[in-house]
Design a protein around this motif. Structure first.
Motif: not given
Length: 271
Positions: A10-12, A18-24, A34-41, A90-96
């Protein structure tokens, strides 16, 4: 984790940077991603199609807004409905740090919630699915080395500054990994992925940064590399010494107690 080829990851925060690069990279090396994001699919379908064509992994997507801790609970439930095993979280989700101090939907300082509280809550809810041979990875930042977390001011009401809010949220992640290593099986580590050119970096710092692919490779190494000591802080791919406050066992325990208090309504079934 004994065999990455059979692993579920699971990759948030996987839909950009960085998250998209890791997912690839992960799409070509694990069994299920399993990939996560804030957007609808529907908004990230091109990325999902790319991941599905990039490698052997079965790709799943889950949407959640970490400004709402109820969304984190729903994400954990969705993952549990999808699989009975998660080898790596993998807890990658973050914001500035926000330009001005703001509260999350749940009333917490927004940077702390998205970058730290949500990661801890998700980890706690998913632990029953993670085998003893598994691993939890917190994507942190070297900025934590300059931060101080004042336990009597978790909402950063005193002297708010965007980069300080970001850095202390990452310090909390590193401290959480160090503390939990003594209490948890599976393994848990934190990683500084490098100074990487992302929207998050440019929102706070006037530097160029390395390509996202470098940061993604460092995150994947933290997720899949065998033999890492649990609780370690990685500076890219090198085990390094974390901030002094992280090395203070009393601080780690007090931060843990504070964190469990803040997350109490979401951990004890009242929500």
């Amino acid at each position: 984790m004994n065999d990455r080829n059979s692993a579920t990851v699971l990759l948030t925060g996987a839909t950009s940077g960085i998250g998209a690069a890791a997912a690839r990279l992960l799409a070509g090396s694990v069994r299920r991603l399993i990939v996560h994001g804030p957007e609808p699919a529907s908004e990230v379908r091109p990325l999902l199609d790319e991941l599905r064509s990039a490698g052997r992994a079965e790709i799943g997507y889950a949407s959640a807004d970490f400004d709402r801790l109820d969304d984190v609970i729903a994400l954990a439930e969705q993952v549990a409905d999808t699989t009975d095993r998660v080898d790596v979280v993998v807890n990658n989700a973050g914001r500035p740090g926000a330009p001005r101090r703001r509260h999350s939907h749940d009333g917490y300082e927004a940077t702390l919630q998205t970058n730290y509280l949500a990661a801890v809550l998700l980890t706690e809810r998913l632990l029953p699915l993670v085998p003893e041979t598994g691993r939890v990875v917190h994507v942190a930042s070297a900025t934590h080395l300059s931060a101080t977390f004042e336990l009597d001011d978790p909402q950063l009401r005193r002297g708010y500054e965007p980069t300080a809010a970001y850095a202390r949220s990452k310090l909390a992640l590193v401290a959480h990994a160090a503390r939990q290593a003594a209490h948890l099986r599976p393994e848990i580590v934190s990683v500084h992925p490098g100074i990487v050119s992302t929207a998050l970096l440019h929102a706070m710092f006037a530097v160029e940064g390395e390509p996202a692919s470098r940061g993604g490779a460092n995150v994947v190494a933290a997720a899949l590399r065998p033999g890492l000591p649990s609780g370690a802080y990685l500076d890219e791919q090198r085990v390094a010494e974390p901030a002094r406050q992280v090395r203070d066992a009393t601080f780690r325990e007090e931060l843990h107690r504070l964190t469990m208090t803040l997350l109490g309504p979401w951990l004890d079934g009242r929500r």
